[in-house]
Scaffold this active site. Structure first.
Site, PDB file in Angstrom:
ATOM      1  CB  CYS A  53      -1.297   3.763  -7.181  1.00 19.02           C
ATOM      2  SG  CYS A  53       0.076   4.482  -8.298  1.00 19.02           S
ATOM      3  CB  CYS A 103       0.995   8.083  -6.101  1.00 16.30           C
ATOM      4  SG  CYS A 103      -0.933   7.640  -6.580  1.00 16.30           S
ATOM      5  CB  CYS A 130      -2.116   6.351 -10.679  1.00 14.74           C
ATOM      6  SG  CYS A 130      -2.660   6.998  -8.966  1.00 14.74           S
ATOM      7  CB  CYS A 163       1.125   9.740  -9.673  1.00  8.55           C
ATOM      8  SG  CYS A 163       1.225   7.460  -9.816  1.00  8.55           S
ATOM      9  CB  CYS A 209      -6.684  -5.118 -18.949  1.00  9.37           C
ATOM     10  SG  CYS A 209      -5.861  -6.306 -19.762  1.00  9.37           S
TER      11      CYS A 209
HETATM   12 ZN   LIG Z   1      -0.765   6.631  -8.555  1.00 11.12          ZN
END
Ligand SMILES: [Zn+2]
Length: 136
Positions: free
Chosen positions: A48, A51, A97, A100, A122
């Site tokens: 990510c 984060c 995610c 976060c 995607c």
């Molecule tokens: Zn994240």
């Protein structure tokens, strides 16, 4: 839902570039075929960008020719959060995610891709950061 990483809007704006912020925190979509990782075949883990949580691995990346990096499965099923998205007059499943809450992209199923899951995550290139595997 409470996330492990909770930051104020102001903090996110300071940490992310304007383009990253627009996608990750405002659920924007980067244009097709321009993303950094659309055709990347490098082995590694996609984290990510907001984060740093590990989200996808290159082993599940496949060529969907849709213009965005596509994966058929997250690294761990609890690495991402799926949310019904009824924006833009469509019913889609948003992928965030789970650590976060940042927007990553959408997941589509049943499109007939020759992958083990018949799912296509995607994902916006700008939502993730590739950490290349050790070549040694
Ligand atoms: Zn994240």
């Amino acid at each position: 839902m409470a996330y492990n990483v909770e930051k104020s809007d102001q903090e996110w704006r300071e940490e992310l570039t304007p383009n990253e912020y627009a996608v990750l925190r405002q659920a924007g979509t980067e244009p097709a075929f321009v993303g950094e990782y659309t055709d990347t075949k490098t082995k590694g883990v996609y984290n990510c960008r907001a984060c740093g949580a590990e989200l996808f691995t290159s082993d599940t990346k496949f060529e969907s020719h849709c213009g965005w990096p596509s994966f058929f499965d997250p690294k761990d099923s609890d690495a991402v959060e799926l949310i019904e998205d009824r924006s833009h007059g469509m019913v889609r499943t948003e992928v965030r995610c789970a650590n976060c809450g940042s927007h990553l992209g959408h997941v589509f199923a049943g499109e007939g891709y020759a992958t083990p899951t018949d799912q296509r995550y995607c994902i916006n290139s700008i939502s993730v950061k590739l950490v290349p595997a050790d070549e040694s």
